[in-house]
Design a protein around this motif. Structure first.
Motif, PDB file in Angstrom:
ATOM      1  N   LEU A 205     -12.766 -14.830 111.447  1.00  0.00           N
ATOM      2  CA  LEU A 205     -14.437 -14.614 111.416  1.00  0.00           C
ATOM      3  C   LEU A 205     -15.110 -15.224 110.764  1.00  0.00           C
ATOM      4  O   LEU A 205     -16.018 -15.805 111.132  1.00  0.00           O
ATOM      5  CB  LEU A 205     -14.116 -13.257 111.483  1.00  0.00           C
ATOM      6  N   TYR A 206     -14.737 -15.219 108.966  1.00  0.00           N
ATOM      7  CA  TYR A 206     -15.992 -15.721 107.955  1.00  0.00           C
ATOM      8  C   TYR A 206     -16.853 -17.696 108.200  1.00  0.00           C
ATOM      9  O   TYR A 206     -17.246 -17.359 108.871  1.00  0.00           O
ATOM     10  CB  TYR A 206     -15.704 -16.024 106.813  1.00  0.00           C
ATOM     11  N   PRO A 207     -15.334 -18.443 108.747  1.00  0.00           N
ATOM     12  CA  PRO A 207     -15.838 -19.697 108.847  1.00  0.00           C
ATOM     13  C   PRO A 207     -16.368 -19.376 110.266  1.00  0.00           C
ATOM     14  O   PRO A 207     -17.258 -20.411 110.372  1.00  0.00           O
ATOM     15  CB  PRO A 207     -14.564 -20.995 109.206  1.00  0.00           C
ATOM     16  N   LEU A 208     -15.809 -19.406 111.313  1.00  0.00           N
ATOM     17  CA  LEU A 208     -16.277 -19.206 112.287  1.00  0.00           C
ATOM     18  C   LEU A 208     -17.614 -18.406 112.685  1.00  0.00           C
ATOM     19  O   LEU A 208     -18.274 -19.327 113.190  1.00  0.00           O
ATOM     20  CB  LEU A 208     -15.205 -18.564 114.343  1.00  0.00           C
ATOM     21  N   THR A 209     -18.313 -17.356 112.361  1.00  0.00           N
ATOM     22  CA  THR A 209     -18.991 -17.294 111.756  1.00  0.00           C
ATOM     23  C   THR A 209     -20.332 -17.814 111.362  1.00  0.00           C
ATOM     24  O   THR A 209     -21.568 -17.424 112.123  1.00  0.00           O
ATOM     25  CB  THR A 209     -19.404 -15.774 111.429  1.00  0.00           C
ATOM     26  N   ILE A 210     -19.791 -18.340 110.255  1.00  0.00           N
ATOM     27  CA  ILE A 210     -20.967 -19.653 109.648  1.00  0.00           C
ATOM     28  C   ILE A 210     -21.186 -20.387 110.637  1.00  0.00           C
ATOM     29  O   ILE A 210     -21.996 -21.285 110.582  1.00  0.00           O
ATOM     30  CB  ILE A 210     -20.288 -20.501 108.125  1.00  0.00           C
ATOM     31  N   VAL A 211     -20.461 -21.606 111.429  1.00  0.00           N
ATOM     32  CA  VAL A 211     -20.131 -22.144 112.647  1.00  0.00           C
ATOM     33  C   VAL A 211     -21.227 -22.023 113.374  1.00  0.00           C
ATOM     34  O   VAL A 211     -21.736 -22.358 113.645  1.00  0.00           O
ATOM     35  CB  VAL A 211     -19.140 -22.570 112.855  1.00  0.00           C
ATOM     36  N   PHE A 212     -21.392 -21.040 114.158  1.00  0.00           N
ATOM     37  CA  PHE A 212     -22.244 -19.912 114.549  1.00  0.00           C
ATOM     38  C   PHE A 212     -23.448 -20.118 114.225  1.00  0.00           C
ATOM     39  O   PHE A 212     -24.666 -20.482 114.420  1.00  0.00           O
ATOM     40  CB  PHE A 212     -21.525 -18.579 114.953  1.00  0.00           C
TER      41      PHE A 212
END
Length: 321
Positions: A205-212
């Motif tokens: 979730l953390y990398p996907l959240t940062i991309v968002f």
């Protein structure tokens, strides 16, 4: 890649007083380099527009709908701004410290991976200064959410820098996105080394959240995020060669430093110490099957006899016969 095979023991944990200067030095070089390679603003704008046109032609311009979402809903925009301005500088060092304390066998590898990738990113900033979406003309449809919600945080209108310190950052160092690159590094570590299932979920979730976040706040294009992931991949491939080169340099430096000999010893022509000088032995040392008088002071040798001959004329102890 460093995370592709099981970690192997690679010696004891490095000393913290050598690690801190190394990490601080690389990060200082990275930060200074970002400032020194600001480049021409018009060139940076041209690069940004070229990326935007390419994304539109490939139908990858996800930044517009995400930016409109965060602009319209402060309940999403404000947390996203806080995440952009803080997590990059908190989660990454926290996980590096966690690896240092809990996974000393893999620490050197993941540390080298992170530092190598960071320096590769600096090369990208140098060769391709890029204007982020939020700094493009308003007719391109982007809103700077960091400026819109600046009253809620410590940042001003110049990215995530504290108010009044915008001149200490390079706002055109957008390609690649190391926010995404470092988040990917954190995600791999959480997935690979986290023992609890929740940590593995956070690793996804953390990398996907940062991309968002980076796209929704209009700080990066989608292709910036892709480039950030590519930089981490390149750093992973170079980790082993970099470690080998560093080990070779360290070994050469150690060889160039003369070793100190113990007191009372001399160094022979080959550099090996000779105990006591000549071919004598130190006090208490034995040869196989022989007894030295210093090892057994109760047995006195003859004045003119061999050091190993007893007063009764025995050439060897009775037990050795």
């Amino acid at each position: 890649m460093p995370h592709a095979t099981p970690a192997r023991a690679r010696g004891p944990r490095p000393r913290w007083w050598t690690e801190l200067p190394l990490i601080a030095g690389v990060y200082g070089l990275y930060s200074l380099g970002r400032l020194l390679v600001r480049g021409d603003i018009s060139t940076a704008v041209d690069h940004g527009l070229a990326i935007l046109r390419l994304e539109k032609s490939l139908h990858l311009n996800f930044e517009h709908p995400l930016n409109r979402l965060l602009t319209a809903h402060s309940s999403l925009g404000i947390p996203a701004d806080f995440a952009y301005a803080s997590l990059h500088y908190l989660v990454t060092p926290a996980l590096l410290l966690w690896m240092y304390r809990r996974r000393a066998d893999a620490y050197r590898t993941v540390r080298t991976w992170l530092l190598t990738s960071t320096l590769i990113g600096l090369i990208g900033f140098t060769l391709l200064p890029t204007c982020p979406p939020r700094l493009l003309d308003a007719r391109h449809g982007f809103v700077d959410t960091m400026a819109q919600y600046s009253s809620y945080g410590w940042w001003g209108a110049e990215a995530s820098a504290p108010r009044g310190l915008g001149g200490m950052t390079n706002q055109y160092a957008a390609m690649p996105s190391l926010h995404v690159g470092w988040a990917l590094w954190c995600g791999v570590l959480l997935w690979r080394y986290g023992r609890h299932p929740l940590l593995r979920v956070l690793g996804v979730l953390y990398p996907l959240t940062i991309v968002f976040v980076v796209m929704g706040t209009a700080n990066h294009y989608f292709l910036d995020a892709v480039a950030g992931a590519a930089v981490m991949g390149a750093g992973a491939l170079l980790t082993r060669p970099v470690r080998r080169a560093a080990a070779a340099v360290t070994a050469r430096l150690r060889k160039s430093v003369p070793r100190r000999s113990a007191p009372g010893t001399t160094v022979g022509p080959t550099g090996s110490p000779i105990v006591g000088g000549g071919c004598e032995t130190s006090a208490g040392e034995r040869f196989p099957g022989r007894r030295t008088p210093s090892a057994h002071p109760s047995v006195a040798p003859e004045a003119s006899g061999s050091p190993g001959r007893t007063a009764a004329g025995d050439s060897a102890p009775a037990a050795a016969r």
